[in-house]
Design a protein around this motif. Structure first.
Motif, PDB file in Angstrom:
ATOM      1  N   ASP A 175       0.843  -1.187   0.000  1.00 48.75           N
ATOM      2  CA  ASP A 175       0.000   0.000   0.000  1.00 48.75           C
ATOM      3  C   ASP A 175       0.884   1.247   0.000  1.00 48.75           C
ATOM      4  OD1 ASP A 175      -1.930   1.902   0.282  1.00 48.75           O
ATOM      5  OD2 ASP A 175      -2.658   1.216   2.227  1.00 48.75           O
ATOM      6  N   PRO A 176       0.842   2.077  -1.068  1.00 44.99           N
ATOM      7  CA  PRO A 176       1.723   3.252  -1.130  1.00 44.99           C
ATOM      8  C   PRO A 176       1.358   4.329  -0.114  1.00 44.99           C
ATOM      9  CG  PRO A 176       0.182   3.298  -2.947  1.00 44.99           C
ATOM     10  CD  PRO A 176      -0.014   1.973  -2.233  1.00 44.99           C
ATOM     11  N   PHE A 177       0.156   4.247   0.441  1.00 40.30           N
ATOM     12  CA  PHE A 177      -0.271   5.258   1.394  1.00 40.30           C
ATOM     13  C   PHE A 177      -0.160   4.774   2.831  1.00 40.30           C
ATOM     14  CE2 PHE A 177      -2.554   6.237  -2.540  1.00 40.30           C
ATOM     15  CZ  PHE A 177      -2.000   7.466  -2.792  1.00 40.30           C
ATOM     16  N   GLY A 178       0.460   3.637   3.040  1.00 46.37           N
ATOM     17  CA  GLY A 178       0.669   3.132   4.395  1.00 46.37           C
ATOM     18  C   GLY A 178      -0.580   2.454   4.938  1.00 46.37           C
ATOM     19  N   PRO A 179      -0.435   1.754   6.028  1.00 49.19           N
ATOM     20  CA  PRO A 179      -1.569   1.004   6.573  1.00 49.19           C
ATOM     21  C   PRO A 179      -2.674   1.901   7.125  1.00 49.19           C
ATOM     22  CG  PRO A 179       0.296   0.897   8.065  1.00 49.19           C
ATOM     23  CD  PRO A 179       0.777   1.588   6.814  1.00 49.19           C
ATOM     24  N   ASN A 180      -2.333   3.112   7.542  1.00 47.95           N
ATOM     25  CA  ASN A 180      -3.337   4.001   8.135  1.00 47.95           C
ATOM     26  C   ASN A 180      -3.682   5.187   7.246  1.00 47.95           C
ATOM     27  OD1 ASN A 180      -3.425   2.540  10.622  1.00 47.95           O
ATOM     28  ND2 ASN A 180      -1.416   3.386  11.058  1.00 47.95           N
ATOM     29  N   GLY A 181      -3.076   5.261   6.082  1.00 43.41           N
ATOM     30  CA  GLY A 181      -3.334   6.374   5.172  1.00 43.41           C
ATOM     31  C   GLY A 181      -2.229   7.411   5.219  1.00 43.41           C
ATOM     32  N   ARG A 182      -2.362   8.398   4.358  1.00 39.52           N
ATOM     33  CA  ARG A 182      -1.346   9.437   4.244  1.00 39.52           C
ATOM     34  C   ARG A 182      -2.039  10.734   3.835  1.00 39.52           C
ATOM     35  NH1 ARG A 182       4.159   8.877   4.159  1.00 39.52           N
ATOM     36  NH2 ARG A 182       5.291  10.299   2.821  1.00 39.52           N
ATOM     37  N   THR A 183      -1.621  11.836   4.409  1.00 44.47           N
ATOM     38  CA  THR A 183      -2.174  13.145   4.088  1.00 44.47           C
ATOM     39  C   THR A 183      -1.212  13.891   3.174  1.00 44.47           C
ATOM     40  OG1 THR A 183      -3.288  13.307   6.219  1.00 44.47           O
ATOM     41  CG2 THR A 183      -2.887  15.367   5.073  1.00 44.47           C
ATOM     42  N   PHE A 184      -1.750  14.484   2.108  1.00 42.81           N
ATOM     43  CA  PHE A 184      -0.975  15.342   1.216  1.00 42.81           C
ATOM     44  C   PHE A 184      -1.651  16.702   1.182  1.00 42.81           C
ATOM     45  CE2 PHE A 184       0.178  11.166  -0.291  1.00 42.81           C
ATOM     46  CZ  PHE A 184       1.524  11.288  -0.547  1.00 42.81           C
ATOM     47  N   HIS A 185      -0.873  17.760   1.411  1.00 41.72           N
ATOM     48  CA  HIS A 185      -1.407  19.113   1.343  1.00 41.72           C
ATOM     49  C   HIS A 185      -1.272  19.618  -0.090  1.00 41.72           C
ATOM     50  CE1 HIS A 185      -0.325  18.594   5.616  1.00 41.72           C
ATOM     51  NE2 HIS A 185      -1.483  19.190   5.776  1.00 41.72           N
ATOM     52  N   ILE A 186      -2.271  20.330  -0.557  1.00 44.47           N
ATOM     53  CA  ILE A 186      -2.261  20.764  -1.953  1.00 44.47           C
ATOM     54  C   ILE A 186      -1.377  21.997  -2.129  1.00 44.47           C
ATOM     55  CG2 ILE A 186      -4.481  19.743  -2.502  1.00 44.47           C
ATOM     56  CD1 ILE A 186      -5.739  22.482  -2.216  1.00 44.47           C
ATOM     57  N   HIS A 187      -0.908  22.156  -3.350  1.00 45.55           N
ATOM     58  CA  HIS A 187      -0.061  23.294  -3.679  1.00 45.55           C
ATOM     59  C   HIS A 187      -0.388  23.784  -5.081  1.00 45.55           C
ATOM     60  CE1 HIS A 187       2.218  19.754  -5.110  1.00 45.55           C
ATOM     61  NE2 HIS A 187       2.595  20.554  -6.087  1.00 45.55           N
ATOM     62  N   MET A 188       0.162  24.931  -5.425  1.00 44.42           N
ATOM     63  CA  MET A 188      -0.094  25.562  -6.711  1.00 44.42           C
ATOM     64  C   MET A 188       1.222  25.830  -7.422  1.00 44.42           C
ATOM     65  SD  MET A 188      -1.643  29.393  -7.219  1.00 44.42           S
ATOM     66  CE  MET A 188      -0.283  30.170  -6.364  1.00 44.42           C
ATOM     67  N   SER A 189       1.246  25.622  -8.718  1.00 47.95           N
ATOM     68  CA  SER A 189       2.407  25.952  -9.534  1.00 47.95           C
ATOM     69  C   SER A 189       2.465  27.464  -9.720  1.00 47.95           C
ATOM     70  CB  SER A 189       2.299  25.272 -10.897  1.00 47.95           C
ATOM     71  OG  SER A 189       3.218  25.835 -11.803  1.00 47.95           O
ATOM     72  N   VAL A 190       3.587  28.062  -9.351  1.00 43.23           N
ATOM     73  CA  VAL A 190       3.744  29.515  -9.482  1.00 43.23           C
ATOM     74  C   VAL A 190       3.748  29.894 -10.962  1.00 43.23           C
ATOM     75  CG1 VAL A 190       5.255  31.479  -8.998  1.00 43.23           C
ATOM     76  CG2 VAL A 190       4.957  29.682  -7.280  1.00 43.23           C
ATOM     77  N   ARG A 191       4.501  29.160 -11.760  1.00 36.68           N
ATOM     78  CA  ARG A 191       4.555  29.454 -13.211  1.00 36.68           C
ATOM     79  C   ARG A 191       3.181  29.294 -13.850  1.00 36.68           C
ATOM     80  NH1 ARG A 191       9.767  29.805 -15.099  1.00 36.68           N
ATOM     81  NH2 ARG A 191      11.322  28.922 -13.697  1.00 36.68           N
ATOM     82  N   GLY A 192       2.475  28.254 -13.445  1.00 39.34           N
ATOM     83  CA  GLY A 192       1.135  28.019 -13.991  1.00 39.34           C
ATOM     84  C   GLY A 192       0.178  29.143 -13.645  1.00 39.34           C
ATOM     85  N   ALA A 193       0.269  29.666 -12.416  1.00 40.04           N
ATOM     86  CA  ALA A 193      -0.610  30.763 -12.014  1.00 40.04           C
ATOM     87  C   ALA A 193      -0.300  32.024 -12.816  1.00 40.04           C
ATOM     88  CB  ALA A 193      -0.466  31.032 -10.520  1.00 40.04           C
ATOM     89  N   ILE A 194       0.977  32.310 -13.018  1.00 41.48           N
ATOM     90  CA  ILE A 194       1.361  33.491 -13.801  1.00 41.48           C
ATOM     91  C   ILE A 194       0.867  33.342 -15.240  1.00 41.48           C
ATOM     92  CG2 ILE A 194       3.318  34.761 -14.773  1.00 41.48           C
ATOM     93  CD1 ILE A 194       4.825  34.092 -12.163  1.00 41.48           C
ATOM     94  N   ARG A 195       1.018  32.160 -15.785  1.00 39.16           N
ATOM     95  CA  ARG A 195       0.663  31.912 -17.184  1.00 39.16           C
ATOM     96  C   ARG A 195      -0.851  31.833 -17.404  1.00 39.16           C
ATOM     97  NH1 ARG A 195       2.848  26.857 -17.944  1.00 39.16           N
ATOM     98  NH2 ARG A 195       0.872  26.051 -17.220  1.00 39.16           N
ATOM     99  N   ASP A 196      -1.572  31.169 -16.496  1.00 36.49           N
ATOM    100  CA  ASP A 196      -2.958  30.805 -16.783  1.00 36.49           C
ATOM    101  C   ASP A 196      -4.034  31.618 -16.059  1.00 36.49           C
ATOM    102  OD1 ASP A 196      -1.933  28.786 -18.399  1.00 36.49           O
ATOM    103  OD2 ASP A 196      -2.009  27.297 -16.792  1.00 36.49           O
ATOM    104  N   PHE A 197      -3.708  32.240 -14.936  1.00 37.23           N
ATOM    105  CA  PHE A 197      -4.744  32.934 -14.175  1.00 37.23           C
ATOM    106  C   PHE A 197      -5.079  34.266 -14.827  1.00 37.23           C
ATOM    107  CE2 PHE A 197      -4.363  31.000  -9.652  1.00 37.23           C
ATOM    108  CZ  PHE A 197      -4.429  29.731 -10.187  1.00 37.23           C
ATOM    109  N   SER A 198      -6.361  34.578 -14.850  1.00 35.27           N
ATOM    110  CA  SER A 198      -6.811  35.872 -15.373  1.00 35.27           C
ATOM    111  C   SER A 198      -6.632  36.930 -14.285  1.00 35.27           C
ATOM    112  CB  SER A 198      -8.290  35.787 -15.761  1.00 35.27           C
ATOM    113  OG  SER A 198      -9.083  35.589 -14.597  1.00 35.27           O
ATOM    114  N   LYS A 199      -6.773  38.187 -14.676  1.00 29.91           N
ATOM    115  CA  LYS A 199      -6.672  39.267 -13.679  1.00 29.91           C
ATOM    116  C   LYS A 199      -7.744  39.104 -12.615  1.00 29.91           C
ATOM    117  CE  LYS A 199      -4.219  42.855 -16.008  1.00 29.91           C
ATOM    118  NZ  LYS A 199      -3.926  44.261 -15.844  1.00 29.91           N
TER     119      LYS A 199
END
Length: 103
Positions: free
Chosen positions: A9-33
């Motif tokens: 099990d890649p998430f371990g026997p009790n589970g695993r928490t992952f916090h989300i993140h944002m690509s800085v380059r992607g935000a500059i490129r794709d986000f509108s004003k």
């Protein structure tokens, strides 16, 4: 009949928490004003303008930060590439009264 191979099990026997993140380059490129406006707040609580948000993201890139966490960074957060490394969820505490004797 062949035996079934079960991968670990890649998430371990009790589970695993992952916090989300944002690509800085992607935000500059794709986000509108409209999406950039108010993305960050100043210490006084004033929301930033779209141009101020873009300036902040460009400054992050200049500091070598490729990703940013949503919320405060967690322990081991990697700003340079992968973000949150993942955190094992601790096993639930076992109450001595819940243990059943097999004798």
């Amino acid at each position: 009949m062949p035996t079934e191979n079960k991968p670990a099990d890649p998430f371990g026997p009790n589970g695993r928490t992952f916090h989300i993140h944002m690509s800085v380059r992607g935000a500059i490129r794709d986000f509108s004003k409209r999406q950039l406006k108010g993305m960050f707040n100043f210490e006084g609580g004033r929301p930033c303008t779209a141009d101020e948000a873009k300036d902040h993201l460009l400054e992050c890139l200049a500091q070598g930060k490729e990703v940013m966490p949503f919320g405060p960074p967690c322990e081991g957060f990697d700003f340079a590439s992968n973000g949150c490394p993942g955190h094992d969820i601790p096993p639930p505490a076992v109450n001595a009264h819940d243990l059943v004797s097999m004798e």
